[in-house]
Design an enzyme around this catalytic site. Structure first.
Site, PDB file in Angstrom:
ATOM      1  N   ASP A  20       7.672  61.480  68.285  1.00 55.73           N
ATOM      2  CA  ASP A  20       8.357  61.644  66.998  1.00 55.73           C
ATOM      3  C   ASP A  20       7.596  62.581  66.059  1.00 55.73           C
ATOM      4  O   ASP A  20       6.373  62.665  66.115  1.00 55.73           O
ATOM      5  CB  ASP A  20       8.523  60.262  66.351  1.00 55.73           C
ATOM      6  CG  ASP A  20       9.567  60.274  65.250  1.00 55.73           C
ATOM      7  OD1 ASP A  20      10.363  61.221  65.193  1.00 55.73           O
ATOM      8  OD2 ASP A  20       9.572  59.320  64.446  1.00 55.73           O
ATOM      9  N   GLY A  21       8.361  63.249  65.203  1.00 52.74           N
ATOM     10  CA  GLY A  21       7.756  64.090  64.167  1.00 52.74           C
ATOM     11  C   GLY A  21       7.951  65.584  64.396  1.00 52.74           C
ATOM     12  O   GLY A  21       7.411  66.398  63.638  1.00 52.74           O
ATOM     13  N   THR A  66      20.037  56.955  72.191  1.00 48.21           N
ATOM     14  CA  THR A  66      21.510  56.897  72.133  1.00 48.21           C
ATOM     15  C   THR A  66      21.978  57.191  70.701  1.00 48.21           C
ATOM     16  O   THR A  66      23.110  57.603  70.491  1.00 48.21           O
ATOM     17  CB  THR A  66      22.031  55.504  72.573  1.00 48.21           C
ATOM     18  OG1 THR A  66      21.230  54.487  71.949  1.00 48.21           O
ATOM     19  CG2 THR A  66      21.947  55.316  74.069  1.00 48.21           C
ATOM     20  N   ASN A  68      20.498  59.444  68.744  1.00 46.74           N
ATOM     21  CA  ASN A  68      20.216  60.840  68.388  1.00 46.74           C
ATOM     22  C   ASN A  68      21.453  61.758  68.483  1.00 46.74           C
ATOM     23  O   ASN A  68      21.435  62.887  67.986  1.00 46.74           O
ATOM     24  CB  ASN A  68      19.067  61.416  69.227  1.00 46.74           C
ATOM     25  CG  ASN A  68      17.701  60.870  68.849  1.00 46.74           C
ATOM     26  OD1 ASN A  68      16.805  60.740  69.679  1.00 46.74           O
ATOM     27  ND2 ASN A  68      17.504  60.555  67.573  1.00 46.74           N
ATOM     28  N   LEU A 198      10.100  50.646  66.441  1.00 50.78           N
ATOM     29  CA  LEU A 198      10.376  50.950  67.847  1.00 50.78           C
ATOM     30  C   LEU A 198      11.578  51.872  68.010  1.00 50.78           C
ATOM     31  O   LEU A 198      11.700  52.550  69.030  1.00 50.78           O
ATOM     32  CB  LEU A 198      10.662  49.661  68.622  1.00 50.78           C
ATOM     33  CG  LEU A 198       9.487  48.882  69.197  1.00 50.78           C
ATOM     34  CD1 LEU A 198       9.989  47.634  69.900  1.00 50.78           C
ATOM     35  CD2 LEU A 198       8.702  49.749  70.192  1.00 50.78           C
TER      36      LEU A 198
END
Ligand code: IPE
Ligand code: IPE
Ligand code: MG
Length: 243
Positions: A20-21, A66, A68, A198
């Site tokens: 992430d990020g 799912t 995204n 999470l």
């Protein structure tokens, strides 16, 4: 192979990475979000290879959830193209995977993925299926709740077909019917980017996982962060409900 690989007394068998990020990394540089994803994909390769060299047996990388699909079309398309690009480089990477004996597995819903991507996924899985040294799961179109829902449906169908009794259903039955069947649960889940959640990643499998959080953005993640995680893991006292 990376030089100077430190030795660790206890190694986690399975590490989960929530990559992430990427978007924030790009924004900080005045770039399009897709540039962050591109950089993130490079880091994914490097970290996977480093973990292989350290001797980690199972890795799971969260690449696309799912949820995204709710992102702008242009970004989703850029991500799908990156996944294809990664798999198309199969030939060169088969070399890498051969050296490291990495078995590639994709976990998540196949339905809804572009057909050409699906073909590449199936090819990569087929061509690396015989490697036993390590397993790399890529969670693509993955949602933990969807995974559990599928398992429940499959088990219900077996009961309906008279293949098992309701009283035969155990925790192991669930384990055997999720994407990670036959694999150990993640010992530690890594989430960079300063988020402490999470986001639907391995909710069943993470029941007793350790967590490692950091503000570093995924494209800035390095081998030294892996070393830090492994050093930190040595000190964790996993009790599993005992004393
Ligand atoms: C993670 O980076 C990559 C995917 C979810 C595909 P993000 O795109 O979520 O980056 P941030 O969280 O917006 O910075
Ligand atoms: C989780 O990141 C999904 C992946 C890293 C692939 P998100 O950026 O989608 O998660 P949220 O929206 O911050 O919870
Ligand atoms: Mg994010």
């Amino acid at each position: 192979m990376s030089d100077n690989i430190p030795q660790f007394e206890v190694l986690p068998q399975h590490i989960g990475f929530i990559m992430d990020g990427n978007g924030r990394w790009a924004k900080e540089r005045g770039l399009e979000r897709s540039a962050g994803h591109k950089e993130g994909a490079k880091v994914f390769r490097r970290i996977g290879e480093y973990c292989a060299d350290v001797g980690i047996k199972y890795l799971t990388f969260y690449a696309f959830s799912t949820e995204n699909w709710n992102r702008p079309k242009k970004e989703v398309l850029a991500l799908m193209n990156l996944f294809k690009e990664y798999l198309r480089e199969g030939d060169t990477r088969t070399g890498e995977n051969t050296i490291r004996q990495m078995r590639l597995r994709f976990i998540g819903e196949r339905e809804g993925l572009p057909k050409d991507l699906l073909k590449l996924i199936e090819k990569a899985e087929r061509e690396t299926a015989h490697y036993e040294k390590m397993t790399v799961n890529i969670a693509l179109n993955y949602g933990g709740r969807a995974e559990i829902t599928h398992a429940v449906k499959d088990i219900a169908q077996m009961v309906k077909d008279g293949k098992m009794d309701v009283s035969d259903i155990t925790e192991q039955t669930i384990c055997d019917n999720i994407y990670t069947a036959g694999q150990p649960d993640p010992d530690i889940i890594v989430r960079p980017s300063g988020e402490y959640r999470l986001s639907n990643f391995l909710p069943w499998q993470s029941a007793y996982s350790e967590f490692w959080f950091s503000n570093v953005l995924w494209p800035d993640f390095t081998e030294e962060h892996v070393n830090e995680i492994l050093r930190d893991y040595q000190k964790r006292n996993r009790r599993f409900g005992g004393v």
